[in-house]
Motif scaffolding. Structure first.
Motif, short mmCIF file in Angstrom:
data_model
loop_
_atom_site.label_atom_id
_atom_site.label_comp_id
_atom_site.label_asym_id
_atom_site.label_seq_id
_atom_site.Cartn_x
_atom_site.Cartn_y
_atom_site.Cartn_z
N GLY A 135 0.81 -1.22 0.00
CA GLY A 135 0.00 0.00 0.00
C GLY A 135 0.84 1.26 0.00
O GLY A 135 1.76 1.42 0.80
N GLY A 136 0.54 2.17 -0.91
CA GLY A 136 1.27 3.43 -0.99
C GLY A 136 2.47 3.39 -1.91
O GLY A 136 3.08 4.43 -2.17
N LEU A 137 2.85 2.24 -2.42
CA LEU A 137 3.99 2.13 -3.33
C LEU A 137 3.50 2.18 -4.77
O LEU A 137 2.55 1.49 -5.15
CB LEU A 137 4.74 0.81 -3.10
CG LEU A 137 5.46 0.64 -1.76
CD1 LEU A 137 6.03 -0.78 -1.67
CD2 LEU A 137 6.57 1.66 -1.61
N SER A 138 4.15 2.98 -5.58
CA SER A 138 3.82 3.03 -6.99
C SER A 138 4.46 1.85 -7.71
O SER A 138 5.29 1.12 -7.14
CB SER A 138 4.33 4.34 -7.60
OG SER A 138 5.76 4.36 -7.59
N ARG A 158 11.81 -0.70 -8.07
CA ARG A 158 13.06 -0.30 -7.42
C ARG A 158 13.39 -1.21 -6.23
O ARG A 158 14.56 -1.49 -5.96
CB ARG A 158 12.98 1.16 -6.97
CG ARG A 158 12.98 2.15 -8.12
CD ARG A 158 12.98 3.59 -7.63
NE ARG A 158 12.85 4.53 -8.74
CZ ARG A 158 13.87 4.95 -9.48
NH1 ARG A 158 15.10 4.49 -9.22
NH2 ARG A 158 13.68 5.80 -10.46
N ILE A 159 12.34 -1.65 -5.52
CA ILE A 159 12.59 -2.61 -4.43
C ILE A 159 13.16 -3.90 -5.00
O ILE A 159 14.11 -4.49 -4.46
CB ILE A 159 11.28 -2.87 -3.66
CG1 ILE A 159 10.88 -1.63 -2.86
CG2 ILE A 159 11.44 -4.07 -2.72
CD1 ILE A 159 9.56 -1.76 -2.14
N GLY A 160 12.59 -4.36 -6.15
CA GLY A 160 13.13 -5.55 -6.79
C GLY A 160 14.57 -5.36 -7.23
O GLY A 160 15.41 -6.27 -7.10
N LEU A 161 14.88 -4.18 -7.77
CA LEU A 161 16.26 -3.91 -8.19
C LEU A 161 17.19 -3.78 -7.00
O LEU A 161 18.36 -4.17 -7.08
CB LEU A 161 16.29 -2.64 -9.04
CG LEU A 161 15.66 -2.78 -10.44
CD1 LEU A 161 15.51 -1.43 -11.10
CD2 LEU A 161 16.52 -3.70 -11.32
N ALA A 162 16.69 -3.22 -5.89
CA ALA A 162 17.51 -3.13 -4.68
C ALA A 162 17.88 -4.53 -4.20
O ALA A 162 19.01 -4.77 -3.75
CB ALA A 162 16.76 -2.36 -3.60
N ARG A 163 16.94 -5.46 -4.31
CA ARG A 163 17.26 -6.85 -3.96
C ARG A 163 18.35 -7.41 -4.86
O ARG A 163 19.27 -8.10 -4.41
CB ARG A 163 16.00 -7.71 -4.07
CG ARG A 163 14.92 -7.41 -3.05
CD ARG A 163 13.65 -8.16 -3.41
NE ARG A 163 12.57 -7.87 -2.47
CZ ARG A 163 11.29 -8.11 -2.73
NH1 ARG A 163 10.93 -8.66 -3.88
NH2 ARG A 163 10.37 -7.81 -1.83
N ALA A 164 18.25 -7.11 -6.16
CA ALA A 164 19.25 -7.61 -7.10
C ALA A 164 20.62 -7.02 -6.79
O ALA A 164 21.65 -7.70 -6.88
CB ALA A 164 18.84 -7.28 -8.53
N LEU A 165 20.65 -5.72 -6.44
CA LEU A 165 21.92 -5.08 -6.10
C LEU A 165 22.50 -5.64 -4.81
O LEU A 165 23.72 -5.76 -4.66
CB LEU A 165 21.71 -3.57 -5.97
CG LEU A 165 21.39 -2.83 -7.28
CD1 LEU A 165 20.90 -1.41 -6.98
CD2 LEU A 165 22.61 -2.79 -8.19
N LEU A 166 21.62 -5.98 -3.86
CA LEU A 166 22.08 -6.54 -2.59
C LEU A 166 22.57 -7.97 -2.75
O LEU A 166 23.50 -8.42 -2.06
CB LEU A 166 20.94 -6.49 -1.57
CG LEU A 166 21.26 -6.97 -0.15
CD1 LEU A 166 22.30 -6.07 0.51
CD2 LEU A 166 19.98 -7.00 0.69
N SER A 167 21.95 -8.69 -3.69
CA SER A 167 22.31 -10.09 -3.90
C SER A 167 23.71 -10.21 -4.49
O SER A 167 24.15 -9.37 -5.28
CB SER A 167 21.30 -10.75 -4.84
OG SER A 167 21.74 -12.03 -5.23
#
Length: 550
Positions: free
Chosen positions: A474-477, A483-492
Motif C-alpha cells: 500500500g502506498g507504493l507506486s 526499485r525494491i526488486g532492483l535493490a534486492r538484485a543489487l544486494l544479492s
C-alpha cells in the motif's frame, strides 16, 4: 484394493503416525483420560457409600468427601488432558505445515495443483489434523483401557451387571463399525468438496478485477453456487450417518443403564423372577448403577472425536498427494558469472500441448548482458523460467559453463531475479529488500536502497527503512515496487541476473529513471533481460530476437 490405493493408504498412515509422533505428551494426555476414569470409579464409590450410610443412619461425611474429591479430580484431569492435547496439536501442525509448504513450492508451475487449492492444503487441510492429534489419538488409547477398568470394578461387586454391560457392548461395536465405514467415504467426499470450494473461492477472489473487467461475475457466481450446494449436500449426508451412529450409541448406552438399574433394584428388593447367583446390598446396587454410564463414557468421547479421525485421514490423503506431485529441484551453486548456452532447446509447460519455445539456440558469455526481445508469446519469460527450473525442456541442451542443466536441476540459489511485479511481504521496507540476502547488514541494505533510487521513498516515509508496508504494498507506486526488486538484485551476490520485463507498464519518465539502475545491477554478472523496450535493450551488450509464437 489397487496397489496405488494401498501405497497411498500406507503413506497416509505413516503421515498420521509422524504427525502424532512419539511425544511423551500424548502418553500424558492418555494417562490423564484414564485417570479421569479411575476418579469416576472413586466418585461412584463415594456416592454409593454416602447413600448406604444415610440409609443405615451411619456417618456419611467421609464418603461424601471421597465423592467431592473424585469429582474435582475428574475436572482437573479433563482440563489438563485438553491443554496437553492442544499443545501437542499446535506443534504437530507446525511440523506438518512446513512439510506441506515445502511440497507446495515444489509443485509444477502449470500443474493441476496451484493457487487456491494449494493454499487450502497448507491452511485448512493441515488445520483439520488438530482434532486428530489433540483429541482422537489420546481418546482412542484411553477408550481401549478405560471401559476395562470400569468393567473390572463392576465385576468385583456384581458379575451379572458386568455381563449385562458386555452384552450390550457387542452389538454397539458392530453398529459403530458399520456406521463408521459408511461415514468415512462420505466424509472424504465432503472434505474434498469443501477443499474444492475453498480453492475456487480463493482463485476467483484473486482474479476479481479481471472478472469485473470482462463482466464474467455472473458465470463465476453460478460456478461457486454449484460448488457450495455440493458441499451442503455432502455435509448433510455426513450428518445423517453421524446421527445414526450417535443414535446407536445412545440407544445401547441407555439400554445397558436401564438393564443394570432394573437388575440392581429388583435384586435389592428380592423381586427377581429367578434366583440370582448373588445378592446385592444398597451400596453394591448404587455402585454398579453409578458406574454403568461410566462404561460408555470413553466410547462416547471416541464417537464424538471420530469425525476428527475421518477429517484427518482425508486431509492426510490430500497432503500425501501434494508431496507425491512435488518435484523439488536440486540447486546448482555458481561462484563466478557463468556462460549460458541454449542449443536447439524446446520448452513446454506441463499440461500444455503447445511449445512455449521451439529449437532456440544462443550463448551468453560470462559477464555479458543480453536482451531477449520479441512479441508477447515468443517465449522470453519461458527462457528465464527454464534457468530456475520452472519450465522443463523437451528437446535440446541447456548448459551452464559447459555442463548440461538437466530437468530437476535449478540455478535458483545462484540467481538474482527481478520481475515486473516484485513480491511484497508484510514488514518493513528493509525486510523486503533483505529477502535477497538475509544476512546483509543494515549498511548494505541502505546502500542497495540508495543505489536503486529509493532515497526519496525512504525520506518520505516515517521510519525510513523501518517504514511498515503491508502485503499489498500500500502506498507504493509501480516504479517504487520495481526499485525494491532492483535493490534486492543489487544486494544479492548472485552471479547470474534474470530480469523479466522490469520496465513493463511504466511511463517513459519512470522507465528512463530505472534504466541506469538496471545497468548498474548488470555490471559484473551474466545478465538476461526479457523486454519489449528498445530503450532498456540499449543497456545490453547484445540483443537476441525471438520469433513470435503467439
Amino acid at each position: 484394493m489397487s496397489s496405488t490405493a494401498l501405497v497411498d493408504r500406507r503413506a497416509r498412515q505413516q503421515m498420521l503416525r509422524q504427525t502424532v509422533g512419539s511425544d511423551r505428551r500424548r502418553l500424558v494426555a492418555t494417562a490423564l483420560l484414564i485417570g479421569d476414569t479411575v476418579a469416576g470409579v472413586g466418585f461412584a464409590a463415594g456416592l454409593a457409600g454416602a447413600v448406604a450410610a444415610i440409609a443405615a443412619d451411619e456417618a456419611w461425611l467421609a464418603w461424601a468427601a471421597l465423592a467431592l474429591t473424585a469429582g474435582i479430580a475428574r475436572g482437573l484431569f479433563a482440563m489438563h488432558a485438553q491443554r496437553v492435547g492442544a499443545s501437542l496439536a499446535a506443534d504437530a501442525k507446525t511440523r506438518l505445515r512446513r512439510r506441506a509448504t515445502a511440497a507446495a513450492v515444489s509443485q509444477p508451475l502449470a500443474g493441476a495443483r496451484w493457487g487456491g487449492e494449494i493454499a487450502t492444503s497448507i491452511v485448512d487441510e493441515v488445520e483439520a489434523l488438530d482434532g486428530y492429534v489433540a483429541r482422537f489419538s489420546p481418546i482412542r488409547t484411553a477408550a481401549s483401557l478405560s471401559p476395562m477398568i470400569v468393567l473390572c470394578a463392576v465385576a468385583l461387586v456384581s458379575l451379572v451387571a458386568a455381563l449385562i454391560l458386555v452384552g450390550t457392548l457387542v452389538p454397539l461395536v458392530a453398529a459403530l463399525i458399520l456406521a463408521g465405514t459408511a461415514a468415512a467415504d462420505r466424509s472424504r467426499q465432503q472434505f474434498a468438496a469443501t477443499a474444492r470450494l475453498s480453492g475456487l473461492f480463493a482463485d476467483r477472489l484473486r482474479a476479481l478485477p479481471l472478472l469485473l473487467a470482462f463482466q464474467a461475475t455472473g458465470r463465476e457466481e453460478e460456478v461457486l453456487s454449484r460448488a457450495a450446494n455440493d458441499v451442503a449436500s455432502r455435509t448433510m449426508r455426513v450428518l445423517k450417518v453421524a446421527f445414526l451412529s450417535t443414535g446407536a450409541l445412545e440407544f445401547f448406552a441407555a439400554l445397558s443403564v436401564a438393564l443394570v438399574a432394573v437388575y440392581a433394584g429388583f435384586n435389592v428388593l428380592r423381586l427377581l423372577p429367578f434366583t440370582p447367583p448373588e445378592q446385592l446390598d444398597l451400596f453394591s446396587a448404587f455402585f454398579v448403577l453409578a458406574l454403568a454410564p461410566e462404561f460408555y463414557l470413553p466410547l462416547r468421547r471416541l464417537a464424538a472425536a471420530y469425525h476428527d479421525k475421518q477429517a484427518a485421514e482425508t486431509a492426510a490423503d490430500r497432503i500425501v498427494a501434494l508431496e507425491r506431485d512435488a518435484r523439488p529441484s536440486a540447486p546448482r551453486p555458481l561462484a563466478e558469472p557463468p556462460r549460458v548456452s541454449f542449443d536447439e532447446v524446446t520448452l513446454r509447460y506441463e499440461g500444455s500441448d503447445v511449445d512455449a519455445v521451439a529449437a532456440v539456440s544462443f550463448s551468453v558469455a560470462p559477464g555479458e548482458a543480453i536482451a531477449l526481445m520479441g512479441a508477447s508469446g515468443s517465449g522470453k519469460s519461458s527462457i528465464l523460467g527454464a534457468l530456475v527450473g520452472l519450465v522443463p525442456s523437451r528437446e535440446g541442451s541447456l548448459a551452464i559453463d559447459g555442463h548440461a542443466l538437466d530437468n530437476g536441476t535449478s540455478l535458483a540459489g545462484a540467481v538474482a531475479w527481478v520481475a515486473q511485479a516484485p513480491l511484497i511481504v508484510p514488514g518493513t521496507l528493509a525486510d523486503n529488500i533483505r529477502l535477497a540476502r538475509p544476512d546483509a547488514s543494515r549498511a548494505e541494505i541502505a546502500d542497495a536502497a540508495s543505489a536503486a533510487g529509493l532515497s526519496a521513498v525512504i525520506a518520505s516515509r516515517p521510519g525510513g527503512l523501518d517504514a511498515v508496508i503491508d502485503a499489498r504494498g500500500g502506498g507504493l507506486s509501480g516504479g517504487e515496487r520495481r526499485r525494491i526488486g532492483l535493490a534486492r538484485a543489487l544486494l544479492s551476490r548472485a552471479p547470474l541476473l534474470l530480469l523479466d520485463e522490469p520496465t513493463a507498464h511504466l511511463d517513459h519518465l519512470a522507465e528512463a529513471e530505472l534504466i541506469p539502475v538496471i545497468a548498474r545491477a548488470c555490471r559484473g554478472r551474466t545478465a538476461l533481460i526479457a523486454t519489449h523496450s528498445a530503450a532498456l535493450a540499449c543497456v545490453a551488450d547484445r540483443v537476441i530476437r525471438l520469433e513470435d509464437r503467439a
